[in-house]
Structure formats: C-alpha cells, structure tokens
Scaffold this active site. Structure first.
Site, PDB file in Angstrom:
ATOM      1  N   GLU A 142      12.805  -9.558   8.187  1.00  0.00           N
ATOM      2  CA  GLU A 142      11.881 -10.543   8.059  1.00  0.00           C
ATOM      3  C   GLU A 142      12.186 -11.152   9.548  1.00  0.00           C
ATOM      4  OE1 GLU A 142      13.521 -10.125   5.073  1.00  0.00           O
ATOM      5  OE2 GLU A 142      12.484 -11.260   3.651  1.00  0.00           O
ATOM      6  N   ASP A 178     -13.710  -6.689  13.580  1.00  0.00           N
ATOM      7  CA  ASP A 178     -12.753  -5.983  12.348  1.00  0.00           C
ATOM      8  C   ASP A 178     -13.319  -4.564  12.504  1.00  0.00           C
ATOM      9  OD1 ASP A 178     -11.834  -4.665  10.133  1.00  0.00           O
ATOM     10  OD2 ASP A 178     -12.439  -6.014   8.605  1.00  0.00           O
ATOM     11  N   THR A 192      -7.425  -1.509  10.363  1.00  0.00           N
ATOM     12  CA  THR A 192      -6.544  -0.504   9.539  1.00  0.00           C
ATOM     13  C   THR A 192      -6.406   0.573  10.367  1.00  0.00           C
ATOM     14  OG1 THR A 192      -8.468   0.431   8.460  1.00  0.00           O
ATOM     15  CG2 THR A 192      -7.074  -1.437   7.126  1.00  0.00           C
ATOM     16  N   TYR A 219      15.244  -4.403   5.353  1.00  0.00           N
ATOM     17  CA  TYR A 219      14.652  -5.561   5.144  1.00  0.00           C
ATOM     18  C   TYR A 219      14.587  -6.140   6.866  1.00  0.00           C
ATOM     19  CZ  TYR A 219      12.908  -7.327   0.929  1.00  0.00           C
ATOM     20  OH  TYR A 219      12.127  -7.395  -0.098  1.00  0.00           O
ATOM     21  N   ARG A 230      -1.547   4.094   5.913  1.00  0.00           N
ATOM     22  CA  ARG A 230      -1.880   2.804   5.366  1.00  0.00           C
ATOM     23  C   ARG A 230      -1.361   1.538   5.804  1.00  0.00           C
ATOM     24  NH1 ARG A 230      -5.651   4.500   0.775  1.00  0.00           N
ATOM     25  NH2 ARG A 230      -6.468   2.547   0.931  1.00  0.00           N
ATOM     26  N   LYS A 290      -7.929   4.887   8.569  1.00  0.00           N
ATOM     27  CA  LYS A 290      -9.358   5.496   8.620  1.00  0.00           C
ATOM     28  C   LYS A 290      -9.440   6.608   9.887  1.00  0.00           C
ATOM     29  CE  LYS A 290     -10.867   1.762   5.901  1.00  0.00           C
ATOM     30  NZ  LYS A 290     -10.353   0.370   6.056  1.00  0.00           N
TER      31      LYS A 290
HETATM   32  N1  DSN Z   1     -12.165   0.425   1.206  1.00  0.00           N
HETATM   33  C1  DSN Z   1     -12.414   0.239   2.719  1.00  0.00           C
HETATM   34  C2  DSN Z   1     -13.882   1.162   2.615  1.00  0.00           C
HETATM   35  O1  DSN Z   1     -13.945   2.023   2.067  1.00  0.00           O
HETATM   36  O2  DSN Z   1     -14.559   0.859   3.602  1.00  0.00           O
HETATM   37  C3  DSN Z   1     -12.638  -1.007   3.063  1.00  0.00           C
HETATM   38  O3  DSN Z   1     -11.727  -1.726   2.639  1.00  0.00           O
END
Ligand code: DSN
Length: 406
Positions: A47, A195, A221, A45, A230, A224
């Site tokens: 924080e 984003d 994120t 932990y 993730r 991807k």
């Molecule tokens: N679920 C993602 C996508 O497939 O683009 C976005 O959050």
C-alpha cells in the site's frame, strides 16, 4: 499442481488452440508476461507508492513499480516533467472510476459515448457507479454515416458544459480525431479523458493517432492490443496526478497487485520493439482484409469499413440476431461477441450486430490470406452454406496451424 485445476487449465488451453478468437478486446500475452504474473510478487503487500509504503519489505516493490512507470512513459514518448502515470489500477473500470473520483465533483457531468453506440459502462452509463455518482451527458454517432459527428459534439459540449469529456470506445471501427476532441473540450471548459483501452497498442506502434498532445488524462487497460496482463494505467498531466494517485490509493484500492505491475512492465518493453510495430500494422491489414471479404460476401459493415482492429457486422440485415449468429459461430469454433449497432432496434441481450476483432489471431501469426478464409467460414456458418461438421473441421485445422505462443 492441483489436478482438478490443472485439468481445467489444459482444457482451456485446448479450447483456445482449437478455436479462432475474434473477440476484439482479447489477446494472448507472451510467456514472459505470464511468468511475471505468476511470480513471487503475488505475495507482497505494498500500500502506498514507491518510497512511501505502509509496510516494510518494499524496496524491490519500489524498483518494479518505478520501472513499470518509466517504461509506460517511454512507450508513449512522454516527458516525466509533464506527464505522470499510475500503474496500480486493477483493471479498466477502477481506473476510469479513479479519474472521475479525482477530477469530477459529485453529480458533475461526464460526456461519454452511449454504450449502445460503442462506448463503455464506465463512461457514465446509468447502471454503472459512474452514472449514479455523476450525470452522463451521452453522445452518439451520426445516424447516416455511423461515425462521430464532431460538429454535433461541439454543440452538445457548449450547451451542456460537462466537467469531463470521454473520448473512449469499445466498438467503434474508425480512427479517433483526438485533436478535434481537444478543441471541443477546450471550447466547453471541460477536461478531456481519452480511454484508449482498445487501441493502446495501435497508438504505441504509431498506427493510430495519439491522444497525448490533446488530453488531460489517458486511461487504458493493458491486456487488449497492448498484449499485457489484465491491468490498467492512468496517464495524467502533472497538474492532475496527485489527485489521481490519491483517488487510486487510498481512495478506491488497497494494496497494488505487484505481480500485475511486473507483468505490465514486461509488456510495455515488448511493445516498444520493432516487432510490435510490425504486429500492429498487421492487425490493421487483417481487419481491412476481413471487412472487405465480408462485404464482398454481402454483409453490411457498420460505417462501411474499418480503420482499426475491429469490425461491426450488421447481421440483422440478413434476418439473423447477434445472439443466434454468435451462438452458431461458437458451435463452429469461431468466437465473436454479439454487439449493438448504432440505432439498434433490438435489445442489448440479443442485438443486431457482431463485433469482430483481429488482435488475437494476428498474435497467433495469421495474415490477410487467413482472414479471407475466416470471412468465408463465417459466411458459410451464418448462411448454412456447408455441412456444419465440415466447417468445424476446417476451423479446427486452421486454428491448430496457428497455436498460442506457449
Ligand atoms: N470488455 C471490454 C470489451 O470487450 O471491450 C471492455 O471492458
């Protein structure tokens, strides 16, 4: 190992190895990323932030978080004097929520792309907290070109005076002109948030224009095109970073997931390599080859083509629905997702399109030749051109030639 779980993990591994994964937002992280994700950092932990933790025992947590931050800024060539990064968001949605929580007053306006034209729930959609706590000013794409009309955006921004403009996309196959977005935000007195969840890896590799010269905040994120675990990152100009840090913790989250942060740090280093640049270039080549072949086979490609990692195919034009097309393809071992297309006349639960992306299969080593084959297989499934069992066998053989990296 827990036998039941182990069996399911192995089953999932076999499913992944035996299918062609064209989900535009998915990818396969390296073994090193997975190792860090399953490391002893899971137990700690922490924080707070490095040097300012609420629990003892965090000297090494501080090192890992500082290293992840350093690597994140380095990947995008950002000067620590001008930019900060928060590496604690659990995933993309909490990251976006934290930005609004920090920078947009309750009820303020978020100008974001409509979900059904390629935006995201967290860009102010009414069913998301971001559309309940704030007010979405939704923009769309042009009905003819199916591309962003920057002139129309400028007019809307000047009329609506949003607090923040979101340049963010989950199903938009074209390059984003962040410079134009920057000019629009300035002339409307709005902040600009990019984003870049889908294209973060492409930006890092220099094959897509960067938002950093124009944006106040950049969220992404990490799983991807960036090929990490993730998780998510929030980059912000120094002026906003204190408010954003406070919004992440204690505003919205508790203890950071240090195992995720360790795995993110691994991915960020990998993304700085020459190999990764080659990989990102190949993602684009593959998407272009796949789009061109589908077009040649008579499929309508939304906006006429692709300049990034994804393609939107209008299957309704040939009498199919997105859901039935996606179900048929899954039966053959080709995994895609149904998706709305701009000005869709069908419902989001069974829309007119398919979203097809190349990052995952490019990680598995596929090149243009395989993309042409995949287009033929998709065409054969959807138009019932060959016996189904024959297609499934071909898909299995092809996918097995390009196994996961573990
Ligand atoms: N679920 C993602 C996508 O497939 O683009 C976005 O959050």
């Amino acid at each position: 190992m827990d036998k039941e779980i182990s069996k399911l993990i192995n089953k999932e591994l076999a499913r992944q190895n035996g299918t062609i994964n064209l989900i535009a937002s998915e990818n396969y992280p390296s073994k090193e990323v997975l190792e860090a994700l399953g490391s002893v950092f899971t137990s700690k932990y922490a924080e707070g932030y490095p040097g300012r933790r609420y629990y003892a025992g965090n000297s090494i947590s501080d090192e890992i978080e500082e290293l992840a931050k350093k690597r994140a800024l380095k990947l995008y060539n950002l000067q620590p004097a001008n930019w900060s990064v928060n590496v604690q968001p659990y995933s993309g949605s909490p990251a976006n929520l934290a930005v609004y929580f920090a920078l947009v007053p309750p009820g303020g306006k978020i100008m974001g792309l409509r979900l059904d034209m390629g935006g995201h729930l967290t860009h102010g959609h009414r069913v998301s907290a971001t559309g309940k706590l704030w007010t979405q000013v939704p923009y769309g794409v042009d009905s003819k070109t199916e591309k962003i009309d920057y002139e129309a955006l400028l007019k809307m921004a000047k009329r609506e005076r949003p607090n923040i403009i979101v340049a963010g996309f989950t199903a938009y196959p074209r390059k984003i002109n962040f410079q134009k977005f920057g000019e629009i935000a300035s002339s409307a007195g709005a902040l600009l948030m990019a984003d870049v969840a889908h294209i973060a890896g492409l930006i890092a590799a220099g094959v897509h224009p960067s938002p950093f010269p124009y944006a106040d905040v950049v969220t992404t994120t990490t799983h991807k095109t960036l090929r990490g675990p993730r998780a998510a990152l929030i980059f912000s100009k120094k002026k906003w970073s204190e408010a954003i840090d406070k919004a992440v913790f204690p505003g919205l989250q508790g203890g950071p997931h240090l195992n995720q942060i360790a795995a993110t740090a691994v991915a960020l280093k990998e993304a700085k390599s020459a190999d990764f640049k080659k990989y990102a270039r190949q993602i684009l080549r593959n998407a272009k080859a796949l789009a061109a072949e589908l077009k040649r086979l008579g499929w309508r490609i939304v906006s006429g083509g692709t300049e990034n990692h994804l393609i939107l195919v209008d299957v309704a034009r040939r009498g199919l629905s997105g859901k039935s097309a996606s179900d048929l393809l899954e039966g053959a071992g080709i995994i895609v997702n149904k998706n709305t297309i701009p000005y869709d006349k069908r419902l989001p639960t069974d829309p007119s399109g398919l979203r097809i992306g190349t990052p995952a299969m490019t990680t598995r080593g596929m090149k243009e030749r395989e993309m042409i084959k995949i287009a033929e297989l998709i065409d054969a499934v959807l138009l019932n051109k060959k016996p189904f069992a024959e297609i499934r066998k071909e898909v299995l053989e092809l996918s097995k030639k390009f196994p996961l990296p573990y």
